[in-house]
Design a protein around this motif. Structure first.
Motif, PDB file in Angstrom:
ATOM      1  N   ARG A  44       0.844  -1.197   0.000  1.00 52.72           N
ATOM      2  CA  ARG A  44       0.000   0.000   0.000  1.00 52.72           C
ATOM      3  C   ARG A  44       0.875   1.241   0.000  1.00 52.72           C
ATOM      4  O   ARG A  44       2.052   1.187   0.328  1.00 52.72           O
ATOM      5  N   ASP A  45       0.265   2.359  -0.357  1.00 49.90           N
ATOM      6  CA  ASP A  45       0.968   3.636  -0.318  1.00 49.90           C
ATOM      7  C   ASP A  45       0.896   4.166   1.105  1.00 49.90           C
ATOM      8  O   ASP A  45       0.077   5.011   1.438  1.00 49.90           O
ATOM      9  N   ILE A  46       1.763   3.635   1.975  1.00 47.50           N
ATOM     10  CA  ILE A  46       1.717   3.973   3.390  1.00 47.50           C
ATOM     11  C   ILE A  46       3.088   4.464   3.846  1.00 47.50           C
ATOM     12  O   ILE A  46       4.119   3.877   3.516  1.00 47.50           O
ATOM     13  N   TRP A  47       3.089   5.571   4.586  1.00 43.77           N
ATOM     14  CA  TRP A  47       4.328   6.136   5.104  1.00 43.77           C
ATOM     15  C   TRP A  47       4.357   6.145   6.632  1.00 43.77           C
ATOM     16  O   TRP A  47       5.435   6.142   7.226  1.00 43.77           O
ATOM     17  N   THR A  48       3.197   6.207   7.255  1.00 41.57           N
ATOM     18  CA  THR A  48       3.121   6.347   8.710  1.00 41.57           C
ATOM     19  C   THR A  48       1.959   5.524   9.262  1.00 41.57           C
ATOM     20  O   THR A  48       1.068   5.103   8.523  1.00 41.57           O
ATOM     21  N   ARG A  49       1.991   5.332  10.575  1.00 41.01           N
ATOM     22  CA  ARG A  49       0.852   4.803  11.315  1.00 41.01           C
ATOM     23  C   ARG A  49       0.584   5.738  12.485  1.00 41.01           C
ATOM     24  O   ARG A  49       1.499   6.370  13.013  1.00 41.01           O
ATOM     25  N   THR A  50      -0.680   5.804  12.895  1.00 41.46           N
ATOM     26  CA  THR A  50      -1.096   6.759  13.914  1.00 41.46           C
ATOM     27  C   THR A  50      -1.685   6.010  15.106  1.00 41.46           C
ATOM     28  O   THR A  50      -2.436   5.047  14.930  1.00 41.46           O
ATOM     29  N   TYR A  51      -1.339   6.468  16.325  1.00 37.18           N
ATOM     30  CA  TYR A  51      -1.750   5.779  17.541  1.00 37.18           C
ATOM     31  C   TYR A  51      -2.343   6.770  18.541  1.00 37.18           C
ATOM     32  O   TYR A  51      -1.941   7.935  18.612  1.00 37.18           O
ATOM     33  N   ASP A  52      -3.290   6.272  19.340  1.00 37.29           N
ATOM     34  CA  ASP A  52      -3.833   7.090  20.423  1.00 37.29           C
ATOM     35  C   ASP A  52      -2.963   6.901  21.672  1.00 37.29           C
ATOM     36  O   ASP A  52      -2.009   6.112  21.657  1.00 37.29           O
ATOM     37  N   PRO A  53      -3.241   7.615  22.769  1.00 37.06           N
ATOM     38  CA  PRO A  53      -2.381   7.519  23.954  1.00 37.06           C
ATOM     39  C   PRO A  53      -2.260   6.116  24.546  1.00 37.06           C
ATOM     40  O   PRO A  53      -1.275   5.817  25.230  1.00 37.06           O
ATOM     41  N   SER A  54      -3.222   5.246  24.288  1.00 36.54           N
ATOM     42  CA  SER A  54      -3.154   3.882  24.816  1.00 36.54           C
ATOM     43  C   SER A  54      -2.301   2.973  23.939  1.00 36.54           C
ATOM     44  O   SER A  54      -2.013   1.835  24.314  1.00 36.54           O
ATOM     45  N   GLY A  55      -1.915   3.455  22.756  1.00 33.34           N
ATOM     46  CA  GLY A  55      -1.145   2.643  21.821  1.00 33.34           C
ATOM     47  C   GLY A  55      -1.988   1.956  20.775  1.00 33.34           C
ATOM     48  O   GLY A  55      -1.450   1.235  19.929  1.00 33.34           O
ATOM     49  N   ALA A  56      -3.290   2.188  20.792  1.00 34.50           N
ATOM     50  CA  ALA A  56      -4.163   1.592  19.778  1.00 34.50           C
ATOM     51  C   ALA A  56      -4.027   2.362  18.466  1.00 34.50           C
ATOM     52  O   ALA A  56      -3.977   3.600  18.468  1.00 34.50           O
ATOM     53  N   GLU A  57      -3.958   1.638  17.363  1.00 34.25           N
ATOM     54  CA  GLU A  57      -3.854   2.313  16.074  1.00 34.25           C
ATOM     55  C   GLU A  57      -5.185   2.971  15.724  1.00 34.25           C
ATOM     56  O   GLU A  57      -6.259   2.389  15.927  1.00 34.25           O
ATOM     57  N   ILE A  58      -5.112   4.181  15.207  1.00 35.37           N
ATOM     58  CA  ILE A  58      -6.293   4.947  14.823  1.00 35.37           C
ATOM     59  C   ILE A  58      -6.125   5.449  13.390  1.00 35.37           C
ATOM     60  O   ILE A  58      -5.039   5.359  12.813  1.00 35.37           O
ATOM     61  N   LEU A  59      -7.201   5.972  12.837  1.00 34.77           N
ATOM     62  CA  LEU A  59      -7.135   6.505  11.482  1.00 34.77           C
ATOM     63  C   LEU A  59      -6.240   7.738  11.441  1.00 34.77           C
ATOM     64  O   LEU A  59      -6.230   8.536  12.390  1.00 34.77           O
ATOM     65  N   PRO A  60      -5.493   7.926  10.364  1.00 40.51           N
ATOM     66  CA  PRO A  60      -4.622   9.099  10.262  1.00 40.51           C
ATOM     67  C   PRO A  60      -5.362  10.423  10.470  1.00 40.51           C
ATOM     68  O   PRO A  60      -4.821  11.365  11.052  1.00 40.51           O
ATOM     69  N   GLU A  61      -6.603  10.477   9.996  1.00 40.22           N
ATOM     70  CA  GLU A  61      -7.369  11.718  10.104  1.00 40.22           C
ATOM     71  C   GLU A  61      -7.627  12.121  11.549  1.00 40.22           C
ATOM     72  O   GLU A  61      -7.838  13.305  11.848  1.00 40.22           O
ATOM     73  N   ALA A  62      -7.587  11.160  12.460  1.00 41.88           N
ATOM     74  CA  ALA A  62      -7.850  11.465  13.858  1.00 41.88           C
ATOM     75  C   ALA A  62      -6.788  12.387  14.446  1.00 41.88           C
ATOM     76  O   ALA A  62      -7.063  13.140  15.387  1.00 41.88           O
ATOM     77  N   ALA A  63      -5.577  12.346  13.909  1.00 36.83           N
ATOM     78  CA  ALA A  63      -4.506  13.201  14.419  1.00 36.83           C
ATOM     79  C   ALA A  63      -4.795  14.675  14.182  1.00 36.83           C
ATOM     80  O   ALA A  63      -4.309  15.534  14.922  1.00 36.83           O
ATOM     81  N   GLU A  64      -5.579  14.970  13.172  1.00 40.02           N
ATOM     82  CA  GLU A  64      -5.819  16.368  12.819  1.00 40.02           C
ATOM     83  C   GLU A  64      -6.627  17.104  13.879  1.00 40.02           C
ATOM     84  O   GLU A  64      -6.590  18.331  13.956  1.00 40.02           O
ATOM     85  N   THR A  65      -7.338  16.379  14.725  1.00 40.76           N
ATOM     86  CA  THR A  65      -8.130  17.021  15.776  1.00 40.76           C
ATOM     87  C   THR A  65      -7.501  16.862  17.158  1.00 40.76           C
ATOM     88  O   THR A  65      -8.056  17.336  18.147  1.00 40.76           O
ATOM     89  N   ALA A  66      -6.352  16.206  17.240  1.00 42.81           N
ATOM     90  CA  ALA A  66      -5.679  16.029  18.527  1.00 42.81           C
ATOM     91  C   ALA A  66      -5.110  17.361  19.001  1.00 42.81           C
ATOM     92  O   ALA A  66      -4.652  18.180  18.197  1.00 42.81           O
ATOM     93  N   ALA A  67      -5.097  17.560  20.310  1.00 47.42           N
ATOM     94  CA  ALA A  67      -4.521  18.792  20.849  1.00 47.42           C
ATOM     95  C   ALA A  67      -3.024  18.853  20.567  1.00 47.42           C
ATOM     96  O   ALA A  67      -2.477  19.909  20.237  1.00 47.42           O
TER      97      ALA A  67
END
Length: 289
Positions: A152-175
């Motif tokens: 896949r065309d993938i460069w990164t993975r995104t995680y929440d504070p617990s270490g669970a993988e989340i959608l990349p778009e979720a980072a855009e609303t993180a503080a």
């Protein structure tokens, strides 16, 4: 070397005033901390390697590499991947960085600030631990990942504070977005370390494809503060240049000017990075109080 290049160097006598300004800018979310592995030695010897050369040495102990490449982390890692398989390299890196690294006073100080973006360029995860120790549940960590074995065309993975993988778009609303461009030991043992890991990244990085959207958006109105970083290798300079690309400035670096190589001094001058010539511990004390 630095003396032969037109560097903007802040002398020790002038450093307190400049650091007070930096501290105010950090509190106002006007600067992006860009953290390097030298920070691991802030409170004493680090439990994991704190330079690329030290990682190369640890890898060499596990799989002896030819003498001509022995001091290059990227080349030794490539040697292992080519001869022993990617899974072996990943297992070696996980073993090298297995010991958890406690956050130091700078990590704790940064975790208490309303920073929109922090860049952590080493693998040990102390900055993420600092955010968790501060009780922060409003951050997202974006880690660079290898393309080895990916279709896949993938460069990164995104995680929440617990270490669970989340959608990349979720980072855009993180503080706070914590960006680890070279990966990290936790939560998923993501490591960009071999030459082959960087082939496609460096091909695309000039057009910014590997840089996450949340990073691009947040850097646009901010400058960068480089702490604990060296830029004696072209790979390190390329990444820093591309991550800070199209940012607003101003930029600062805490570094011992006398220790700079000519290429490092030229990089700092070319990128208009104001250099604060002060020991790391003293500078950190001024930043966090």
């Amino acid at each position: 070397m630095a003396a032969t290049i037109d560097l903007d160097i802040v002398a020790p006598a002038a450093a307190p005033a400049v650091l007070a300004d930096i501290r105010a800018r950090l509190a106002a979310d006007e600067l992006v901390p860009y953290l390097g592995p030298a920070l691991l030695g802030l409170d004493g010897p680090a439990p994991v390697p704190a330079t690329p050369e030290a990682v190369a040495d640890e890898l060499h102990k596990r799989a002896p590499a030819p003498g001509r490449i022995r001091t290059s982390m990227w080349s030794v890692a490539q040697f292992i991947e080519s001869r022993r398989h990617r899974k072996t390299l990943q297992a070696f890196m996980a073993d090298i960085f297995a010991t958890p690294v406690a956050p130091n006073r700078l990590h704790a100080g940064l975790a208490a600030l309303p920073l929109s973006l922090i860049v952590d360029t080493w693998y040990e995860g102390a900055m993420a631990a600092g955010l968790r120790h501060a009780g922060r549940t409003d951050f997202a960590e974006i880690q660079g990942v290898t393309r080895a074995g990916e279709f896949r065309d993938i460069w990164t993975r995104t995680y929440d504070p617990s270490g669970a993988e989340i959608l990349p778009e979720a980072a855009e609303t993180a503080a706070t977005v914590l960006y680890a461009p070279h990966g990290g030991i936790r939560p998923a043992r993501n490591f960009l370390v071999a030459d082959s890991d960087y082939v496609e990244v460096l091909t695309e990085i000039d057009i910014q494809s590997p840089i996450p959207a949340a990073v691009k958006a947040r850097r646009a109105t901010r400058g960068f503060l480089f702490v604990g970083c060296r830029f004696h290798d072209q790979m390190l300079r390329t990444y820093a240049r591309q991550i800070m690309k199209r940012s607003a400035g101003p930029h600062f670096a805490i570094v011992a000017a006398a220790a700079l190589t000519r290429n490092e001094a030229k990089f700092l001058a070319d990128q208009d990075i104001r250099t604060i010539d002060l020991p790391l511990g003293a500078a950190v004390d001024a930043l966090v109080g």
